[in-house]
Write an enzyme that holds these catalytic residues in place. Sequence first.
Site, PDB file in Angstrom:
ATOM      1  N   ALA B  35       0.838  -1.204   0.000  1.00  0.00           N
ATOM      2  CA  ALA B  35       0.000   0.000   0.000  1.00  0.00           C
ATOM      3  C   ALA B  35       0.871   1.252   0.000  1.00  0.00           C
ATOM      4  O   ALA B  35       2.006   1.229   0.479  1.00  0.00           O
ATOM      5  CB  ALA B  35      -0.893   0.009   1.235  1.00  0.00           C
ATOM      6  N   ASP B  36       0.350   2.356  -0.574  1.00  0.00           N
ATOM      7  CA  ASP B  36       1.004   3.649  -0.385  1.00  0.00           C
ATOM      8  C   ASP B  36       0.130   4.474   0.567  1.00  0.00           C
ATOM      9  O   ASP B  36      -0.893   3.980   1.059  1.00  0.00           O
ATOM     10  CB  ASP B  36       1.279   4.351  -1.713  1.00  0.00           C
ATOM     11  CG  ASP B  36       0.012   4.719  -2.468  1.00  0.00           C
ATOM     12  OD1 ASP B  36      -1.072   4.758  -1.857  1.00  0.00           O
ATOM     13  OD2 ASP B  36       0.110   4.968  -3.677  1.00  0.00           O
ATOM     14  N   SER B  37       0.541   5.730   0.815  1.00  0.00           N
ATOM     15  CA  SER B  37      -0.165   6.513   1.832  1.00  0.00           C
ATOM     16  C   SER B  37      -1.626   6.756   1.444  1.00  0.00           C
ATOM     17  O   SER B  37      -2.503   6.805   2.307  1.00  0.00           O
ATOM     18  CB  SER B  37       0.557   7.841   2.066  1.00  0.00           C
ATOM     19  OG  SER B  37       0.613   8.573   0.857  1.00  0.00           O
ATOM     20  N   ASP B  39      -3.482   4.678  -0.352  1.00  0.00           N
ATOM     21  CA  ASP B  39      -4.193   3.410  -0.138  1.00  0.00           C
ATOM     22  C   ASP B  39      -4.628   3.274   1.320  1.00  0.00           C
ATOM     23  O   ASP B  39      -5.724   2.789   1.606  1.00  0.00           O
ATOM     24  CB  ASP B  39      -3.285   2.215  -0.486  1.00  0.00           C
ATOM     25  CG  ASP B  39      -3.044   2.082  -1.989  1.00  0.00           C
ATOM     26  OD1 ASP B  39      -4.003   2.217  -2.763  1.00  0.00           O
ATOM     27  OD2 ASP B  39      -1.885   1.841  -2.371  1.00  0.00           O
TER      28      ASP B  39
END
Lengths: 419, 77
Positions: B35-37, B39
């Site tokens: 995940a990224d921020s 997400d």
Amino acid sequence: MRRVVVTGLGLVTPLACGVEETWKRLLAGQSGADTIKQFDASHLATDYACEVKHGDGTDGTFNADDWMLPKERRKVDDFILYGIAAAEQAVQDAGWKPEDREGQIRTGVMIGSGIGGLNSIAETAVLIKERGPRRVSPFFIPGALINLISGQVSIKYGFKGPNHAVVTACSTGAHAIGDAARLIQWGDADVMIAGGAESSISEIGIAGFNACKALSTQHKDDPKNASRPYDANRDGFVMGEGAGVVVLEEYEHAVARGAKIYAEVLGYGLSGDAYHITAPAEDGDGAYRAMEAALNRAGVKPAEVDYINAHGTSTMADTIELAAVERLLGDAAANATMSSTKSCTGHLLGAAGAIEAIFSILAIRDQVAPPTINLDDPAVESQLDLAPNAKRERKIDVVLSNSFGFGGTNASLCMGKLR
Amino acid sequence: MSDVADRVKKIVVEHLGVEEDKVTENASFIDDLGADSLDTVELVMAFEEEFGIEIPDDAAENIQTFGDAVKFIKEAS
């Protein structure tokens, strides 16, 4: 000045997904128009459009899974999905996947859109009204911004050169290709991925263009006859969606790696009407000056133009462009063919100039001009051959591709067989 | 596994497109599940929606693993 050639093509159109699949249907004079399927449009003044045909990928259908993972797809508006799909095709076709840093920083992206994530904006506005601002997705903004096709494509392939996006309504695709070619000419990049994408077939998009009295409304029972450029009974444009993307490359760079070269971008001309927000200047002066500038840049005489892919939207403006082309070519108009492929594809707005540049390039490759379908009763007499209802096999070495947009923004691309 | 854990896992699998067996107690959304921020913001919104709760921003910052999420939701609902 450095020379610029075209080495890759990609298309997502209402006729088909894919360059050859689209071209085959276009030459056969098929229409992409039908009653709108993606939402119930029965309450709108226009309930038909040229939609991308979604399916399993066979028979020219567009299978979204082929181009983007489902978890990524739901974070973007459809115009970005179509742009990524066309870019992937063009990059594959060109065989350009730089692994080293130098190749990456010398490759840029300039894919625009006329309107961008209109549907996402409309849906999110309703969501805020009904459920409040805390329910807005963090992916709403990056999924709706026009330059996020260029952003996504750069991330996917590691293209670290100029990253830009054009927004000039229906001239977007042509401006993107012309401006990207100039970046290569000036040495800002050696390769540019350029084009346009659009997905505005939505309640807000149709209602908005209906309000401008720009769309055809009289063909609910026979939508395939609705887009009829130059015909006396034309009643407005038919909205299309999709994307067109080309790979532009500096000539020596393309030759050095043994790339297949489709055509050369010879010239590019731009002008403004300074007249009206939606209507073109009635004397066609803006269109004339854009074409004249493209020919001057190319060092091509009007009499050398074999084929013109017209803007020809199936509106009252068709005859203004026609008169401007006749004025430009003079007596040589009798030897040229001009067609409006919007008769088959509908009007893809910000993608139109890009898909039509590709059709012009394929016309050079195959020495055949695509037809203007539904041209049964010409509104005016013309010396120009408008290829009514049948493709025209003929010599095509030099082409012009015209695009004109709301706001009075005009672009013309001159392309030719590699000399 | 509890009902809450099942429902949280289903959301994580759907949103991050990961295999179910990767979603373990200590699996970090960012370090282990890709995940990224953005997400993680969307995940928290999905938890709020699913369980009808509100997760304040400062609490959301402490939800970094699958286990953190299940624990917070159990206490909040």
